[in-house]
Design a protein around this motif. Sequence first.
Motif, short mmCIF file in Angstrom:
data_model
loop_
_atom_site.label_atom_id
_atom_site.label_comp_id
_atom_site.label_asym_id
_atom_site.label_seq_id
_atom_site.Cartn_x
_atom_site.Cartn_y
_atom_site.Cartn_z
N GLY A 57 69.41 97.86 30.55
CA GLY A 57 68.62 99.05 30.24
C GLY A 57 67.68 99.41 31.36
N HIS A 58 67.02 98.40 31.94
CA HIS A 58 66.11 98.67 33.06
C HIS A 58 66.87 99.08 34.32
CE1 HIS A 58 62.91 96.21 30.84
NE2 HIS A 58 62.43 97.43 30.98
N THR B 68 65.92 102.62 35.97
CA THR B 68 65.46 102.67 37.37
C THR B 68 66.34 103.59 38.20
OG1 THR B 68 64.67 100.39 37.14
CG2 THR B 68 64.85 101.27 39.38
N ALA B 69 67.66 103.47 38.03
CA ALA B 69 68.58 104.33 38.78
C ALA B 69 68.35 105.80 38.47
CB ALA B 69 70.02 103.93 38.47
N LEU B 70 68.16 106.11 37.21
CA LEU B 70 67.99 107.51 36.81
C LEU B 70 66.62 108.07 37.17
CD1 LEU B 70 69.78 107.25 33.36
CD2 LEU B 70 70.62 108.47 35.38
N VAL C 222 76.10 104.07 34.75
CA VAL C 222 75.08 104.72 35.59
C VAL C 222 75.19 104.15 36.99
CG1 VAL C 222 72.63 105.08 36.00
CG2 VAL C 222 73.52 105.10 33.65
N ARG C 223 75.38 105.00 37.95
CA ARG C 223 75.44 104.58 39.34
C ARG C 223 74.20 105.06 40.08
NH1 ARG C 223 80.27 102.45 40.52
NH2 ARG C 223 79.78 102.49 42.75
N TRP C 224 73.74 104.26 41.03
CA TRP C 224 72.58 104.64 41.81
C TRP C 224 72.86 105.96 42.52
CZ3 TRP C 224 68.10 102.12 41.37
CH2 TRP C 224 67.06 102.45 42.25
#
Length: 314
Positions: free
Chosen positions: A135-136, A140-142, A309-311
């Motif tokens: 989740g973190h 963080t990425a978003l 989710v990708r950076w």
Amino acid sequence: MPTDSGTNASRQGGWTADRMAAQEGRTFVVTGATSGLGLVTARELAAHGGRVLLAVRDAARGEAVASTLRRTYPGADVEVRRVDLLDVDSIRRAAAEIGEEESVDVLVNNAGISMVEHSVTAQGAERHLAANHLGHFALTALLEPVLRRSPAPRVVSVTSYLHEKGELDLDDVAWSRKYTPLAAYSASKLANAVFGAELARRERSSPSPITSVLAHPGYSNTPMQSKGDGLMGIAMRVSGRLFAQSPEMGALPQLFAATEPGLAGGSYVGPDGRGGRSGHPVTVRLSAVARDPELGRRLWERSQQLTGVRWGDA
């Protein structure tokens, strides 16, 4: 746990929140801010003039905390943003809302669960790993774009000294074989540490780097101690009352990590007492396994697969 050659506040008598600089004009996001270490962290940041966004699963509890902080510190700038770290859609919604801020200066990835019985999320990840790390990672990425709008962005990954006992099996993130709550918790805390170190490595080559700092609270008596399942949960509650330091002391390393000027990316902050279990914050040496670049790369890729989710997605 040996002291690093970096900042050692104990040489000046021990760093406390009273020594924190004023934080006016800075925006902080604190996950898990309704109790324990997160609540103390949010409280001290607000008391020192920071704008604090309480990123919490229970919005009603968050509003109650925000109201208390505003009453206690007239003029405190505190708002609630709802996020369920076990739900990627919730994380995306929260990140979009937080992304409307002018900038976010510091993200404190504090929220966590501890010592729960085995269960697996819809993405196939064991719940400690999903809540404490994945989740973190996604949040963080978003939030990367809004963090980069700050002149000196920082991400604080809150881990545990138990990460040194953790083992990450990235081929069995569901823990489908032998499961114990302590082993799963320790593995999730190792994931927090590996992520913080890997983010620091990746940001060193960025033209506008985000400073990734790690912190651990030692052995602290927080509400998380009272929520464990089974006999382990009972043992934790008893031990916490008898032997652990207060949440106020336990929050100091992450407050130091969030606000102390000049900390380098990859710095690791923990208590200065025997075994790193209690005391005032100092920089300490991160374990070799957490600093392993190959493990960092593999965890990063696996985390992207599991969260979707990708950076750079945002």
